[in-house]
Design an enzyme around this catalytic site. Structure first.
Site, mmCIF file in Angstrom:
data_model
loop_
_atom_site.group_PDB
_atom_site.id
_atom_site.type_symbol
_atom_site.label_atom_id
_atom_site.label_comp_id
_atom_site.label_asym_id
_atom_site.label_seq_id
_atom_site.Cartn_x
_atom_site.Cartn_y
_atom_site.Cartn_z
ATOM 1 N N ASP A 93 28.933 -6.116 6.872
ATOM 2 C CA ASP A 93 27.786 -5.954 6.094
ATOM 3 C C ASP A 93 28.188 -4.955 5.036
ATOM 4 O O ASP A 93 29.035 -3.895 5.225
ATOM 5 C CB ASP A 93 26.588 -5.486 7.060
ATOM 6 C CG ASP A 93 25.450 -5.186 6.717
ATOM 7 O OD1 ASP A 93 24.443 -5.058 7.534
ATOM 8 O OD2 ASP A 93 25.324 -5.570 5.694
ATOM 9 N N ASP A 267 24.000 -12.429 13.738
ATOM 10 C CA ASP A 267 24.645 -11.267 14.400
ATOM 11 C C ASP A 267 23.592 -10.334 15.007
ATOM 12 O O ASP A 267 22.394 -10.117 14.376
ATOM 13 C CB ASP A 267 25.366 -10.432 13.313
ATOM 14 C CG ASP A 267 24.471 -9.433 12.883
ATOM 15 O OD1 ASP A 267 23.757 -9.561 11.900
ATOM 16 O OD2 ASP A 267 24.519 -8.078 13.258
HETATM 17 N N1 LIG Z 1 22.614 -5.649 4.399
HETATM 18 C C1 LIG Z 1 21.684 -5.831 5.311
HETATM 19 N N2 LIG Z 1 21.887 -5.605 6.672
HETATM 20 C C2 LIG Z 1 20.783 -5.810 7.511
HETATM 21 C C3 LIG Z 1 21.031 -5.637 8.884
HETATM 22 C C4 LIG Z 1 19.994 -5.679 9.662
HETATM 23 N N3 LIG Z 1 20.089 -5.638 11.122
HETATM 24 C C5 LIG Z 1 18.779 -5.740 11.559
HETATM 25 N N4 LIG Z 1 18.012 -5.750 12.544
HETATM 26 C C6 LIG Z 1 19.238 -5.136 13.937
HETATM 27 C C7 LIG Z 1 17.939 -5.053 15.063
HETATM 28 C C8 LIG Z 1 18.407 -4.543 16.140
HETATM 29 C C9 LIG Z 1 18.694 -3.128 16.374
HETATM 30 C C10 LIG Z 1 19.189 -2.687 17.488
HETATM 31 C C11 LIG Z 1 19.036 -3.426 18.689
HETATM 32 C C12 LIG Z 1 19.641 -3.043 19.896
HETATM 33 O O1 LIG Z 1 19.842 -1.909 20.096
HETATM 34 O O2 LIG Z 1 19.559 -3.817 21.104
HETATM 35 C C13 LIG Z 1 18.820 -5.100 18.582
HETATM 36 C C14 LIG Z 1 18.549 -5.693 17.220
HETATM 37 N N5 LIG Z 1 17.882 -6.074 10.365
HETATM 38 C C15 LIG Z 1 18.780 -6.154 9.087
HETATM 39 C C16 LIG Z 1 18.472 -6.295 7.982
HETATM 40 C C17 LIG Z 1 19.435 -5.954 7.209
HETATM 41 C C18 LIG Z 1 19.451 -6.189 5.681
HETATM 42 O O3 LIG Z 1 18.123 -6.394 5.248
HETATM 43 N N6 LIG Z 1 20.292 -5.989 5.052
#
Ligand SMILES: Nc1nc2cc3nc(NCCc4ccc(C(=O)O)cc4)[nH]c3cc2c(=O)[nH]1
Length: 373
Positions: A93, A267
């Site tokens: 990422d 992921d």
């Molecule tokens: N570059 C980029 N990277 C991202 C990573 C992400 N990751 C998420 N969500 C993660 C959600 C998430 C967070 C924590 C847990 C847990 O603690 O279990 C589970 C799911 N949404 C996301 C959106 C983006 C994005 O727009 N751009």
């Protein structure tokens, strides 16, 4: 062995897609789940165990690795694959999302992001070009553009501004990435929960003719139906012959419903993070192993699994380890959860190949609903 990045769409079943991405470091069977290895380790796992569960690719994070041990040091040590001993593909990422969610953000403008490290408070600046440079130094196989992910709910004007800047950053990342035949740079669709902005973002990114497309700006706390609606609006605009990656998703239920709408790659920290906290995902739904009912239950989590953590260890022992906050508890539950996620992906791929994805989904959800034995 292929020297280029090549996505092959093998079969579709309604909206679900079966395919594979072939790259010099290996083949990724899609729909794919990518275990998260944020700082160069899938927490509490040996990477040969991660491989054994069926993972074809893992994820790393630019934000964490640029702060520690730094991209230049990883490069001096031979690159991430050599350092962590994972010779299969790695997706990284770009850091935008992590800067917003983890660091003391100081400034975000056309040039990039300026932030304070959550590790030691030092000041850093990252431009789109620097993010791609870092991912190159790490040796990443699939590199993500730098983007701005807006937390929802947000003002439409704010969502539009961030989406448009992310488009300009996508162009800059494409130029910075250049031509790297065995590698890929993916664009990231933004636009929050506004269909018109999502469609414009997807259309403009498609014009850049990138190797693959992520759907970003989701799994940021919005209800599942909002996320699924954004997929319904966005995916038809993206090129059919290129992989689609839904970032940060998700639960097994999220994955089934997103595959049905045309997502190829996922992921999520959920299986490993939940595992470390005593939550097991099983074919009969979620099991909180801390619950007293497991204290003398000598059955394993899943005797049908070929994963030793699921098949050979009793719930009573897992319950004891987690209650005692012993490291082995988090290790065994992370191993079990990753094996369950990969077993789910394997079931999804087989069902699409056989043209029975809808039945597979119904059967899987019915078994979840039946609840633990
Ligand atoms: N570059 C980029 N990277 C991202 C990573 C992400 N990751 C998420 N969500 C993660 C959600 C998430 C967070 C924590 C847990 C847990 O603690 O279990 C589970 C799911 N949404 C996301 C959106 C983006 C994005 O727009 N751009």
């Amino acid at each position: 062995m292929t020297k280029n990045f090549q996505f092959t769409l093998e079969k579709t079943d309604a909206g679900a897609r079966l395919g594979e991405i072939s790259m010099p470091r290996g083949t990724i069977r899609t729909p794919a789940f990518m275990p998260v290895g944020t700082v160069g380790t899938v927490k509490a796992m040996y990477l040969d165990q991660v491989r054994e569960t069926g993972a074809d690719i893992i994820l790393g994070n630019t934000y964490h690795l640029m702060l520690r041990p730094t991209a230049e040091r990883v490069a001096r040590l031979g690159g991430l694959h050599k350092l962590i001993r994972w010779e299969h593909p790695i997706l990284t990422d770009s850091g935008g999302f992590q800067v917003m969610s983890l660091s003391g953000l100081r400034k975000l403008d056309e040039q990039g992001v300026t932030f304070k490290s959550h590790v030691d408070g030092s000041l850093h600046h990252m431009s789109p070009e620097r993010s791609i440079e870092i991912q190159g130094l790490l040796g990443s196989d699939i590199q993500m553009q730098l983007d701005e992910c807006v937390a929802l709910p947000a003002e439409p004007k704010e969502i539009e501004r961030a989406m448009e800047m992310s488009l300009r950053w996508a162009e800059r990342c494409k130029v910075a990435f250049g031509e790297q035949p065995g590698k890929a740079m993916f664009g990231i669709v933004q636009g929050g929960d506004i269909p018109a902005l999502r469609i414009r973002s997807a259309e403009e990114l498609t014009k850049l003719d990138l190797k693959g497309y992520a759907v970003g700006g989701l799994a940021v706390g919005e209800p599942q139906d909002v996320m699924l609606n954004m997929l319904k609006e966005t995916l038809p605009v993206l090129p059919v012959e290129k992989p689609r990656y839904l970032m940060g998703v998700g639960t097994p239920d999220d994955i089934l419903k997103s595959v049905a709408r045309g997502i190829d790659m996922f992921d999520c920290v959920m299986p490993t993070r939940s595992g470390r906290h005593g939550l097991a995902f099983t074919r009969r739904g979620k099991v909180n192993i801390r619950n007293a009912r497991h204290a003398e239950d000598m059955r394993p989590l899943d005797e049908r699994s070929n994963c030793p953590a699921s098949r050979d260890y009793s719930r009573a022992y897992l319950h004891h380890l987690v209650r005692a906050n012993e490291a082995l508890g988090g290790m065994l539950l992370s191993w079990h959860n990753l094996a369950y996620y990969q077993e789910l992906m394997q079931g999804i791929r087989k069902a699409i190949a056989e043209g029975r994805f809808a039945d597979f989904t119904a059967e899987t959800m019915e078994e979840w609903a039946r609840g633990d034995l």
